[in-house]
Enzyme design. Structure first.
Site, PDB file in Angstrom:
ATOM      1  N   LYS A   1      37.048   2.928  27.259  1.00  0.00           N
ATOM      2  CA  LYS A   1      37.156   4.005  26.280  1.00  0.00           C
ATOM      3  C   LYS A   1      38.616   4.244  25.990  1.00  0.00           C
ATOM      4  CE  LYS A   1      34.147   6.600  24.104  1.00  0.00           C
ATOM      5  NZ  LYS A   1      32.750   6.266  23.794  1.00  0.00           N
TER       6      LYS A   1
HETATM    7  P1  NAD Z   1      31.941  12.920  14.719  1.00  0.00           P
HETATM    8  O1  NAD Z   1      33.389  13.183  14.837  1.00  0.00           O
HETATM    9  O2  NAD Z   1      31.435  12.068  13.610  1.00  0.00           O
HETATM   10  O3  NAD Z   1      31.135  14.311  14.654  1.00  0.00           O
HETATM   11  C1  NAD Z   1      31.258  15.299  15.631  1.00  0.00           C
HETATM   12  C2  NAD Z   1      30.491  16.540  15.158  1.00  0.00           C
HETATM   13  O4  NAD Z   1      30.586  17.534  16.187  1.00  0.00           O
HETATM   14  C3  NAD Z   1      31.095  17.177  13.910  1.00  0.00           C
HETATM   15  O5  NAD Z   1      30.068  17.683  13.100  1.00  0.00           O
HETATM   16  C4  NAD Z   1      31.951  18.321  14.478  1.00  0.00           C
HETATM   17  O6  NAD Z   1      32.133  19.379  13.543  1.00  0.00           O
HETATM   18  C5  NAD Z   1      31.054  18.735  15.626  1.00  0.00           C
HETATM   19  N1  NAD Z   1      31.780  19.517  16.626  1.00  0.00           N
HETATM   20  C6  NAD Z   1      33.022  19.318  17.122  1.00  0.00           C
HETATM   21  N2  NAD Z   1      33.341  20.277  17.985  1.00  0.00           N
HETATM   22  C7  NAD Z   1      32.274  21.102  18.061  1.00  0.00           C
HETATM   23  C8  NAD Z   1      31.994  22.291  18.768  1.00  0.00           C
HETATM   24  N3  NAD Z   1      32.896  22.848  19.578  1.00  0.00           N
HETATM   25  N4  NAD Z   1      30.769  22.854  18.619  1.00  0.00           N
HETATM   26  C9  NAD Z   1      29.879  22.316  17.762  1.00  0.00           C
HETATM   27  N5  NAD Z   1      30.084  21.202  17.061  1.00  0.00           N
HETATM   28  C10 NAD Z   1      31.261  20.607  17.199  1.00  0.00           C
HETATM   29  O7  NAD Z   1      31.505  12.330  16.143  1.00  0.00           O
HETATM   30  P2  NAD Z   1      30.269  11.399  16.493  1.00  0.00           P
HETATM   31  O8  NAD Z   1      30.696   9.992  16.354  1.00  0.00           O
HETATM   32  O9  NAD Z   1      29.036  11.887  15.784  1.00  0.00           O
HETATM   33  O10 NAD Z   1      30.139  11.683  18.061  1.00  0.00           O
HETATM   34  C11 NAD Z   1      29.421  12.792  18.574  1.00  0.00           C
HETATM   35  C12 NAD Z   1      29.053  12.514  20.020  1.00  0.00           C
HETATM   36  O11 NAD Z   1      28.289  11.312  20.084  1.00  0.00           O
HETATM   37  C13 NAD Z   1      30.249  12.295  20.956  1.00  0.00           C
HETATM   38  O12 NAD Z   1      29.933  12.815  22.238  1.00  0.00           O
HETATM   39  C14 NAD Z   1      30.363  10.788  21.030  1.00  0.00           C
HETATM   40  O13 NAD Z   1      30.977  10.347  22.216  1.00  0.00           O
HETATM   41  C15 NAD Z   1      28.895  10.409  21.005  1.00  0.00           C
HETATM   42  N6  NAD Z   1      28.653   9.026  20.587  1.00  0.00           N
HETATM   43  C16 NAD Z   1      29.019   8.574  19.340  1.00  0.00           C
HETATM   44  C17 NAD Z   1      28.770   7.261  18.993  1.00  0.00           C
HETATM   45  C18 NAD Z   1      29.071   6.728  17.617  1.00  0.00           C
HETATM   46  O14 NAD Z   1      28.656   5.602  17.308  1.00  0.00           O
HETATM   47  N7  NAD Z   1      29.754   7.452  16.751  1.00  0.00           N
HETATM   48  C19 NAD Z   1      28.170   6.372  19.904  1.00  0.00           C
HETATM   49  C20 NAD Z   1      27.815   6.861  21.159  1.00  0.00           C
HETATM   50  C21 NAD Z   1      28.058   8.181  21.482  1.00  0.00           C
END
Ligand code: NAD
Length: 411
Positions: free
Chosen positions: A101
């Site tokens: 990561k």
């Molecule tokens: P992103 O940046 O696209 O979206 C994050 C979302 O969370 C946004 O809507 C943001 O406004 C919201 N957010 C941020 N802080 C917040 C808070 N304090 N309270 C409520 N909402 C909040 O990110 P993503 O890629 O969707 O990732 C989200 C989660 O999924 C993370 O934990 C990431 O590690 C995990 N994840 C993502 C992927 C991927 O392919 N993008 C893969 C595996 C895991």
């Protein structure tokens, strides 16, 4: 967060009777890099010093693989926890990768496009020696996207002297990115929710869902759940939560977010805090934002049948015990969000072979691999009387331990 990852691992290691030497070896990342570097703002005289990280947990299984996160709270512990979870996730999915990561401690929403590009290119150069198509392959995570991956690929390729598409995944399709990668984590989560619903005899057409986070994972999961006929009653992002118990009009919500950049001020709904939203009565709760959201403070008030974890580390160990006692089924993160890395693996394989599958092929293979992992985990959970998280961890740890023993120790 690193304590949570370590304690989850130790609990699973204890239950499976993992050899003590192996346990100690897997408890810490194999390589970590912490860098500080300058980021020049558009205002030329302003230069900010920022911190960046790249962590590789286990190098035994093949190259390492894991996303890059841009967030103002990123730190070495968080990145190390996420790298460790990536190891178990890849092993659970039978992917030929160890976990990694990366992250930069900065709020990307406060950067202009050119600042984001400069930051990304400099960070790439700082971690240049660690990454590579046969060494360590980054991907998007919170705060990063396909455009950021394109800049990483370009910076890396300029150093090497020719285009190296396979150094990152989650790229735009024109650079060798895979159609379907962007929505793969949300899509995979929904495939798994369908399998779980069959197991729990939950009719998704007559179910309700609450989703925390409306970014890549949350938004795509919401769209696909709505297509299955599930009523989305609440959503949230960093600015606010919104609720309409009769069901939100997702098309109108998406249009509002595209026009304004956030959920704030959405029509036909009431505002609600993120904390209140998690406790709404619903069938399926999907945390898809941050870690540490379901804790011993609110676990007793969570009011759903299924928690489907899209985010990494949203539930603490203490909360897990309370949820298990209350009979709430948890689809754990290392399985729930594994769709992202699985389609990233497809992208890497196709880039190395300079070959492309159709979207249908990608989705069919994703579905097969996820349902296979789900049933292996469920069977282990029932057979060994452990919850789904522990069962998924044991599946992953077993495979890594076996590989470590097969390779032996040098010298
Ligand atoms: P992103 O940046 O696209 O979206 C994050 C979302 O969370 C946004 O809507 C943001 O406004 C919201 N957010 C941020 N802080 C917040 C808070 N304090 N309270 C409520 N909402 C909040 O990110 P993503 O890629 O969707 O990732 C989200 C989660 O999924 C993370 O934990 C990431 O590690 C995990 N994840 C993502 C992927 C991927 O392919 N993008 C893969 C595996 C895991």
């Amino acid at each position: 967060m690193f304590n949570l990852a370590q304690n989850q691992f130790l609990q699973a290691a204890e239950i499976m009777g993992l050899d003590e030497n192996l346990r100690d070896r897997l408890l810490f990342p194999q390589r970590t890099l912490l860098v500080s570097f300058p980021c020049r703002r558009d205002e030329y005289s302003e230069v900010e010093t920022v911190f960046g990280y790249r962590v590789q947990h286990i190098l035994t299984m093949g190259p390492t693989k894991g996303g890059i996160r841009y967030h103002e709270d990123v730190n070495l512990g968080e990145v190390s926890a996420l790298a460790m979870w990536m190891t178990w996730k890849c092993a659970l999915m039978h992917l030929p990768f160890g976990g990694a990561k990366g992250g930069v401690r900065i709020d990307p929403s406060k950067l202009s496009r050119s600042e984001l590009q400069r930051l990304t290119r400099r960070y790439t150069l700082e971690i240049f020696d660690m990454i590579g198509p046969d060494k360590d392959i980054p991907a998007p995570d919170m705060g990063t996207n396909a455009q950021v991956m394109a800049w990483i690929m370009d910076t890396y390729s300029l150093q090497i002297g020719h285009a190296v598409a396979e150094v990152v995944t989650g790229k735009p399709p024109v650079l060798g990115g895979l159609e379907g990668r962007e929505e793969a984590t949300g899509r995979g989560l929904v495939y798994l929710i369908q399998e779980t619903a069959d197991h729990l005899q939950l009719d998704l057409k007559h179910s309700s869902a609450v989703i925390q986070g409306f970014g890549n994972v949350g938004r795509n999961a919401a769209k696909l759940m709505a297509q299955l006929g599930t009523r989305i009653i609440a959503l949230s992002d960093v600015t606010t939560g919104i609720v309409n118990r009769k069901g939100l009009n997702l098309t109108a919500v998406i249009e509002h977010v595209e026009n304004t950049g956030s959920l704030k001020g959405c029509p036909d709904c009431d505002e609600i805090s993120n904390a209140e939203m998690l406790e709404l009565e619903c069938d399926i709760l999907i945390p898809a934002a941050l870690q540490n959201q379901i804790t011993e403070d609110n676990a007793a008030r969570i009011n759903c049948r299924l928690i489907a974890e899209g985010a990494n580390g949203p539930t603490t160990l203490e909360a897990d015990a309370i949820l298990a006692e209350r009979g709430i089924f948890v689809l754990p993160d290392i399985l729930g969000n594994a769709g992202g890395v699985t389609v990233s693996y497809f992208e890497w394989v196709q880039n190395t072979q300079e070959f492309a599958w159709t979207l249908e092929e990608t989705n069919n293979r994703l579905h097969k691999m996820l349902t296979d992992a789900f049933h292996r985990t469920l069977q282990r959970s029932v057979r060994e009387g452990v919850n789904m998280r522990t069962a998924a961890l044991i599946e992953g740890i077993h495979r890594v331990a076996e590989a470590k023993l097969a390779r032996g120790i040098f010298p």
